[in-house]
Write a protein that holds these residues in place. Structure first.
Motif, PDB file in Angstrom:
ATOM      1  N   ALA A 117       0.807  -1.174  -0.099  1.00 49.94           N
ATOM      2  CA  ALA A 117       0.113  -0.098   0.080  1.00 49.94           C
ATOM      3  C   ALA A 117       0.957   1.194   0.156  1.00 49.94           C
ATOM      4  N   LEU A 118       2.017   1.291   0.831  1.00 46.79           N
ATOM      5  CA  LEU A 118       2.908   2.274   0.752  1.00 46.79           C
ATOM      6  C   LEU A 118       3.545   2.772  -0.651  1.00 46.79           C
ATOM      7  N   PHE A 119       3.725   1.526  -1.347  1.00 43.63           N
ATOM      8  CA  PHE A 119       4.549   1.457  -2.602  1.00 43.63           C
ATOM      9  C   PHE A 119       3.479   2.058  -3.623  1.00 43.63           C
ATOM     10  N   HIS A 120       2.159   1.909  -3.249  1.00 39.61           N
ATOM     11  CA  HIS A 120       0.913   2.043  -4.215  1.00 39.61           C
ATOM     12  C   HIS A 120       1.034   3.491  -4.125  1.00 39.61           C
ATOM     13  N   GLN A 121       0.933   4.049  -3.050  1.00 39.95           N
ATOM     14  CA  GLN A 121       0.836   5.577  -2.732  1.00 39.95           C
ATOM     15  C   GLN A 121       2.275   6.409  -3.677  1.00 39.95           C
ATOM     16  N   ASP A 139      -1.415  -0.959  -9.142  1.00 39.21           N
ATOM     17  CA  ASP A 139      -1.268  -2.021  -8.533  1.00 39.21           C
ATOM     18  C   ASP A 139      -0.168  -2.943  -8.642  1.00 39.21           C
ATOM     19  N   ALA A 140       0.136  -3.300 -10.198  1.00 36.64           N
ATOM     20  CA  ALA A 140       1.044  -4.227 -10.500  1.00 36.64           C
ATOM     21  C   ALA A 140       2.354  -3.545 -10.089  1.00 36.64           C
ATOM     22  N   LEU A 141       2.648  -2.149 -10.344  1.00 36.33           N
ATOM     23  CA  LEU A 141       3.869  -1.676 -10.042  1.00 36.33           C
ATOM     24  C   LEU A 141       3.896  -1.677  -8.442  1.00 36.33           C
ATOM     25  N   ALA A 142       3.200  -1.438  -7.627  1.00 34.49           N
ATOM     26  CA  ALA A 142       3.132  -1.521  -6.251  1.00 34.49           C
ATOM     27  C   ALA A 142       3.667  -3.056  -5.901  1.00 34.49           C
ATOM     28  N   SER A 143       2.989  -3.873  -6.468  1.00 30.42           N
ATOM     29  CA  SER A 143       3.567  -5.459  -6.183  1.00 30.42           C
ATOM     30  C   SER A 143       4.951  -5.586  -6.652  1.00 30.42           C
TER      31      SER A 143
END
Length: 178
Positions: A117-121, A139-143
């Protein structure tokens, strides 16, 4: 926390925990209930402190991409340090417990979700700032970043040096831009 971090949930004995905390067995059980409850509290505190610290860094960074570059490069530069050989408590917990259907494993998954979630932000902000194309799947980039950090932490924990970790982190960051 240090005992769980160094040994993992399964290998941390109640005796080890009592010695580290300077508590009697009855005090441990009165305060936390049992080893599992102590572990849940440790993981919760670690997760909250980590996410809070990283959120403040993201907010203060001149750009989201600068935050991500700094985070991954600083992590890679930890090669050979005691911190690097211990890994991240969240990633360690996820690796050890994720295939189980227990409360600690659920909390490990929640902790991984908090990092994602932090990476999503950060990705959403980088897209708004024009550093990552807005049509890329946030979403894929955050993962992808969670996977990359978990891999980087594992690489460092296994003894990789900065000469291995630094270029790997750079390649990971290049993947965001293209």
């Amino acid at each position: 926390m240090q005992v769980f971090w160094a040994r993992g949930y399964d290998s941390a004995s109640t005796r080890d925990l009592l010695e580290a905390m300077g508590l009697s067995r009855s005090s441990l059980y009165q305060t936390f209930g049992n080893k599992e409850q102590l572990y849940l509290e440790v993981l919760r505190r670690y997760r909250e402190a980590l996410i809070d610290r990283l959120s403040r860094r993201l907010e203060a960074a001149p750009s989201a991409m600068a935050f991500l570059e700094s985070l991954f490069c600083e992590t890679a530069n930890e090669a050979g340090s005691e911190r690097a050989t211990r890994g991240c408590l969240i990633f360690n917990s996820a690796s050890e417990l994720s295939q189980r259907d227990t409360l600690p494993s659920q909390h490990a998954r929640q902790s991984m979700a908090a990092i994602t979630a932090l990476f999503h932000q950060a990705v959403a902000r980088a897209q708004a700032e024009g550093d990552i194309a807005p049509d890329r799947n946030t979403d894929a980039l955050a993962s992808y970043l969670t996977m990359g950090m978990a891999g980087l932490r594992t690489l460092l924990k296994s003894g990789a040096d900065a000469g291995q970790a630094g270029p790997a982190a750079e390649l990971l960051l290049d993947g965001l831009r293209h």
